[in-house]
Design a protein around this motif. Structure first.
Motif, PDB file in Angstrom:
ATOM      1  N   ILE A 132      33.427  19.017 -66.319  1.00  0.00           N
ATOM      2  CA  ILE A 132      33.174  18.284 -65.077  1.00  0.00           C
ATOM      3  C   ILE A 132      31.725  18.476 -64.649  1.00  0.00           C
ATOM      4  O   ILE A 132      31.030  17.518 -64.290  1.00  0.00           O
ATOM      5  N   HIS A 133      31.263  19.711 -64.701  1.00  0.00           N
ATOM      6  CA  HIS A 133      29.897  20.038 -64.280  1.00  0.00           C
ATOM      7  C   HIS A 133      28.870  19.268 -65.109  1.00  0.00           C
ATOM      8  O   HIS A 133      27.951  18.651 -64.565  1.00  0.00           O
ATOM      9  N   TYR A 134      29.044  19.301 -66.421  1.00  0.00           N
ATOM     10  CA  TYR A 134      28.052  18.670 -67.290  1.00  0.00           C
ATOM     11  C   TYR A 134      28.184  17.155 -67.356  1.00  0.00           C
ATOM     12  O   TYR A 134      27.207  16.469 -67.699  1.00  0.00           O
ATOM     13  N   ALA A 135      29.333  16.606 -67.039  1.00  0.00           N
ATOM     14  CA  ALA A 135      29.487  15.147 -67.086  1.00  0.00           C
ATOM     15  C   ALA A 135      28.440  14.470 -66.212  1.00  0.00           C
ATOM     16  O   ALA A 135      27.746  13.546 -66.642  1.00  0.00           O
ATOM     17  N   ARG A 136      28.307  14.939 -64.994  1.00  0.00           N
ATOM     18  CA  ARG A 136      27.310  14.362 -64.083  1.00  0.00           C
ATOM     19  C   ARG A 136      25.895  14.604 -64.597  1.00  0.00           C
ATOM     20  O   ARG A 136      25.060  13.695 -64.625  1.00  0.00           O
ATOM     21  N   LEU A 137      25.622  15.823 -65.040  1.00  0.00           N
ATOM     22  CA  LEU A 137      24.265  16.164 -65.484  1.00  0.00           C
ATOM     23  C   LEU A 137      23.844  15.358 -66.710  1.00  0.00           C
ATOM     24  O   LEU A 137      22.693  14.919 -66.813  1.00  0.00           O
ATOM     25  N   LEU A 138      24.755  15.160 -67.641  1.00  0.00           N
ATOM     26  CA  LEU A 138      24.420  14.398 -68.844  1.00  0.00           C
ATOM     27  C   LEU A 138      24.169  12.932 -68.517  1.00  0.00           C
ATOM     28  O   LEU A 138      23.248  12.320 -69.066  1.00  0.00           O
ATOM     29  N   VAL A 139      24.967  12.376 -67.625  1.00  0.00           N
ATOM     30  CA  VAL A 139      24.731  10.982 -67.214  1.00  0.00           C
ATOM     31  C   VAL A 139      23.373  10.868 -66.523  1.00  0.00           C
ATOM     32  O   VAL A 139      22.603   9.936 -66.790  1.00  0.00           O
ATOM     33  N   GLU A 140      23.056  11.824 -65.667  1.00  0.00           N
ATOM     34  CA  GLU A 140      21.773  11.781 -64.956  1.00  0.00           C
ATOM     35  C   GLU A 140      20.591  11.915 -65.902  1.00  0.00           C
ATOM     36  O   GLU A 140      19.490  11.458 -65.590  1.00  0.00           O
ATOM     37  N   ALA A 141      20.789  12.540 -67.057  1.00  0.00           N
ATOM     38  CA  ALA A 141      19.712  12.719 -68.037  1.00  0.00           C
ATOM     39  C   ALA A 141      19.501  11.499 -68.922  1.00  0.00           C
ATOM     40  O   ALA A 141      18.511  11.421 -69.660  1.00  0.00           O
ATOM     41  N   LEU A 142      20.409  10.535 -68.873  1.00  0.00           N
ATOM     42  CA  LEU A 142      20.319   9.357 -69.733  1.00  0.00           C
ATOM     43  C   LEU A 142      19.220   8.403 -69.290  1.00  0.00           C
ATOM     44  O   LEU A 142      19.016   8.179 -68.096  1.00  0.00           O
ATOM     45  N   ALA A 143      18.544   7.811 -70.258  1.00  0.00           N
ATOM     46  CA  ALA A 143      17.683   6.666 -69.958  1.00  0.00           C
ATOM     47  C   ALA A 143      18.597   5.495 -69.610  1.00  0.00           C
ATOM     48  O   ALA A 143      19.719   5.393 -70.129  1.00  0.00           O
ATOM     49  N   PRO A 144      18.160   4.598 -68.728  1.00  0.00           N
ATOM     50  CA  PRO A 144      19.032   3.491 -68.300  1.00  0.00           C
ATOM     51  C   PRO A 144      19.596   2.662 -69.445  1.00  0.00           C
ATOM     52  O   PRO A 144      20.704   2.138 -69.342  1.00  0.00           O
ATOM     53  N   ASP A 145      18.848   2.540 -70.535  1.00  0.00           N
ATOM     54  CA  ASP A 145      19.320   1.723 -71.653  1.00  0.00           C
ATOM     55  C   ASP A 145      20.090   2.529 -72.698  1.00  0.00           C
ATOM     56  O   ASP A 145      20.430   2.005 -73.757  1.00  0.00           O
ATOM     57  N   ARG A 146      20.388   3.787 -72.396  1.00  0.00           N
ATOM     58  CA  ARG A 146      21.106   4.641 -73.344  1.00  0.00           C
ATOM     59  C   ARG A 146      22.503   5.018 -72.852  1.00  0.00           C
ATOM     60  O   ARG A 146      23.164   5.868 -73.437  1.00  0.00           O
ATOM     61  N   VAL A 147      22.960   4.391 -71.792  1.00  0.00           N
ATOM     62  CA  VAL A 147      24.289   4.691 -71.257  1.00  0.00           C
ATOM     63  C   VAL A 147      25.340   4.252 -72.279  1.00  0.00           C
ATOM     64  O   VAL A 147      25.270   3.133 -72.800  1.00  0.00           O
ATOM     65  N   PRO A 148      26.318   5.111 -72.589  1.00  0.00           N
ATOM     66  CA  PRO A 148      27.369   4.705 -73.531  1.00  0.00           C
ATOM     67  C   PRO A 148      28.034   3.404 -73.099  1.00  0.00           C
ATOM     68  O   PRO A 148      28.365   3.224 -71.925  1.00  0.00           O
ATOM     69  N   ARG A 149      28.224   2.508 -74.044  1.00  0.00           N
ATOM     70  CA  ARG A 149      28.751   1.186 -73.735  1.00  0.00           C
ATOM     71  C   ARG A 149      30.076   1.201 -72.985  1.00  0.00           C
ATOM     72  O   ARG A 149      30.243   0.455 -72.011  1.00  0.00           O
ATOM     73  N   PRO A 150      31.058   2.044 -73.371  1.00  0.00           N
ATOM     74  CA  PRO A 150      32.323   2.018 -72.617  1.00  0.00           C
ATOM     75  C   PRO A 150      32.143   2.378 -71.143  1.00  0.00           C
ATOM     76  O   PRO A 150      32.766   1.766 -70.268  1.00  0.00           O
ATOM     77  N   LEU A 151      31.288   3.346 -70.856  1.00  0.00           N
ATOM     78  CA  LEU A 151      31.065   3.777 -69.474  1.00  0.00           C
ATOM     79  C   LEU A 151      30.385   2.673 -68.675  1.00  0.00           C
ATOM     80  O   LEU A 151      30.781   2.352 -67.549  1.00  0.00           O
ATOM     81  N   ASP A 152      29.372   2.071 -69.252  1.00  0.00           N
ATOM     82  CA  ASP A 152      28.678   0.968 -68.589  1.00  0.00           C
ATOM     83  C   ASP A 152      29.603  -0.231 -68.399  1.00  0.00           C
ATOM     84  O   ASP A 152      29.604  -0.874 -67.354  1.00  0.00           O
ATOM     85  N   ALA A 153      30.409  -0.504 -69.420  1.00  0.00           N
ATOM     86  CA  ALA A 153      31.280  -1.694 -69.384  1.00  0.00           C
ATOM     87  C   ALA A 153      32.354  -1.582 -68.324  1.00  0.00           C
ATOM     88  O   ALA A 153      32.659  -2.561 -67.631  1.00  0.00           O
ATOM     89  N   VAL A 154      32.944  -0.395 -68.159  1.00  0.00           N
ATOM     90  CA  VAL A 154      34.004  -0.266 -67.168  1.00  0.00           C
ATOM     91  C   VAL A 154      33.432  -0.362 -65.753  1.00  0.00           C
ATOM     92  O   VAL A 154      34.057  -0.932 -64.849  1.00  0.00           O
ATOM     93  N   LEU A 155      32.220   0.131 -65.570  1.00  0.00           N
ATOM     94  CA  LEU A 155      31.584  -0.003 -64.254  1.00  0.00           C
ATOM     95  C   LEU A 155      31.277  -1.469 -63.966  1.00  0.00           C
ATOM     96  O   LEU A 155      31.500  -1.957 -62.854  1.00  0.00           O
ATOM     97  N   GLU A 156      30.811  -2.179 -64.977  1.00  0.00           N
ATOM     98  CA  GLU A 156      30.503  -3.606 -64.793  1.00  0.00           C
ATOM     99  C   GLU A 156      31.768  -4.409 -64.548  1.00  0.00           C
ATOM    100  O   GLU A 156      31.751  -5.401 -63.795  1.00  0.00           O
ATOM    101  N   ARG A 157      32.871  -3.989 -65.119  1.00  0.00           N
ATOM    102  CA  ARG A 157      34.148  -4.720 -64.977  1.00  0.00           C
ATOM    103  C   ARG A 157      34.580  -4.823 -63.520  1.00  0.00           C
ATOM    104  O   ARG A 157      35.231  -5.792 -63.133  1.00  0.00           O
ATOM    105  N   VAL A 158      34.247  -3.829 -62.709  1.00  0.00           N
ATOM    106  CA  VAL A 158      34.689  -3.828 -61.310  1.00  0.00           C
ATOM    107  C   VAL A 158      33.568  -4.215 -60.354  1.00  0.00           C
ATOM    108  O   VAL A 158      33.621  -3.932 -59.159  1.00  0.00           O
ATOM    109  N   ARG A 159      32.578  -4.905 -60.890  1.00  0.00           N
ATOM    110  CA  ARG A 159      31.501  -5.403 -60.022  1.00  0.00           C
ATOM    111  C   ARG A 159      32.045  -6.556 -59.177  1.00  0.00           C
ATOM    112  O   ARG A 159      32.836  -7.361 -59.640  1.00  0.00           O
ATOM    113  N   THR A 160      31.589  -6.608 -57.921  1.00  0.00           N
ATOM    114  CA  THR A 160      32.031  -7.699 -57.022  1.00  0.00           C
ATOM    115  C   THR A 160      31.403  -9.003 -57.425  1.00  0.00           C
ATOM    116  O   THR A 160      30.329  -9.050 -57.965  1.00  0.00           O
TER     117      THR A 160
END
Length: 198
Positions: free
Chosen positions: A170-198
């Motif tokens: 849990i601790h590192y999940a947030r830290l690893l995401v924060e360390a990502l370059a915007p274009d390096r976000v894992p596709r499943p994580l980015d896709a599920v967030l985009e799926r619930v966009r208004t």
């Protein structure tokens, strides 16, 4: 809005739920939402940790077409895809027979799991820098010297390290995401967030 079956109470006006296996996945998604400048609560999106993928049927019963009928989306690990497919079909969301169809229904698959996706997206050296910044490089080195770990790849050792102590994932999940370059976000994580966009 509440549910005795899932033990979940949703805020009034919730229009979508994202179903995640556990708290580490939830921490990662919430961190990504912040990085993307999104306020999911204000958008009417609830991000729920299910306490294990085996609980997905209860959550789909509660929130899917036979329940509240709100938008549902989620993540699952590759090894759990068949289980998710079965419950998507059982609860009337669709009858997916391929990963593409599962994703078409809003559920995105991580290979092998989200931690693995994050390690691959960042690279071993970058994950090690995050671990070092947390003062845990010594603990990682100790793990790497264990007989069962010596022959494993550096990425596999990091994966084991993240799950080797309660709360570490849990601790590192947030830290690893924060360390990502915007274009390096894992596709499943980015896709599920985009799926619930208004």
């Amino acid at each position: 809005m509440s549910s005795t079956a899932t033990g979940v109470e949703l805020a009034h006006g919730t229009r979508a739920v994202v179903l995640l296996e556990g708290e580490s996945d939830r921490a990662a998604l919430l961190a990504l939402a912040v990085l993307r400048g999104r306020d999911l609560a204000a958008e009417g999106v609830a991000v729920l940790a299910m306490g294990g993928i085996t609980n997905i049927g209860h959550f789909l019963d509660r929130f899917g077409p036979t329940g509240c009928g709100i938008t549902v989306a989620g993540l699952c690990d590759a090894g759990e895809e068949r289980h998710v497919r079965r419950h998507l079909a059982r609860t009337g969301l669709g009858t997916p027979t391929s990963r593409t169809q599962v994703e078409g229904l809003g559920f995105f698959v991580c290979d092998t799991d989200l931690e693995d996706e994050l390690i691959r997206a960042l690279g071993v050296a970058a994950v090690e820098r995050v671990v070092a910044a947390e003062g845990e490089l010594g603990a990682l080195r100790t793990l790497r010297h264990q007989p069962a770990q010596r022959e494993r790849s550096a990425a596999a050792q990091l994966h084991r390290f993240l799950g080797s102590r309660g709360g570490r994932k849990i601790h590192y999940a947030r830290l690893l995401v924060e360390a990502l370059a915007p274009d390096r976000v894992p596709r499943p994580l980015d896709a599920v967030l985009e799926r619930v966009r208004t």
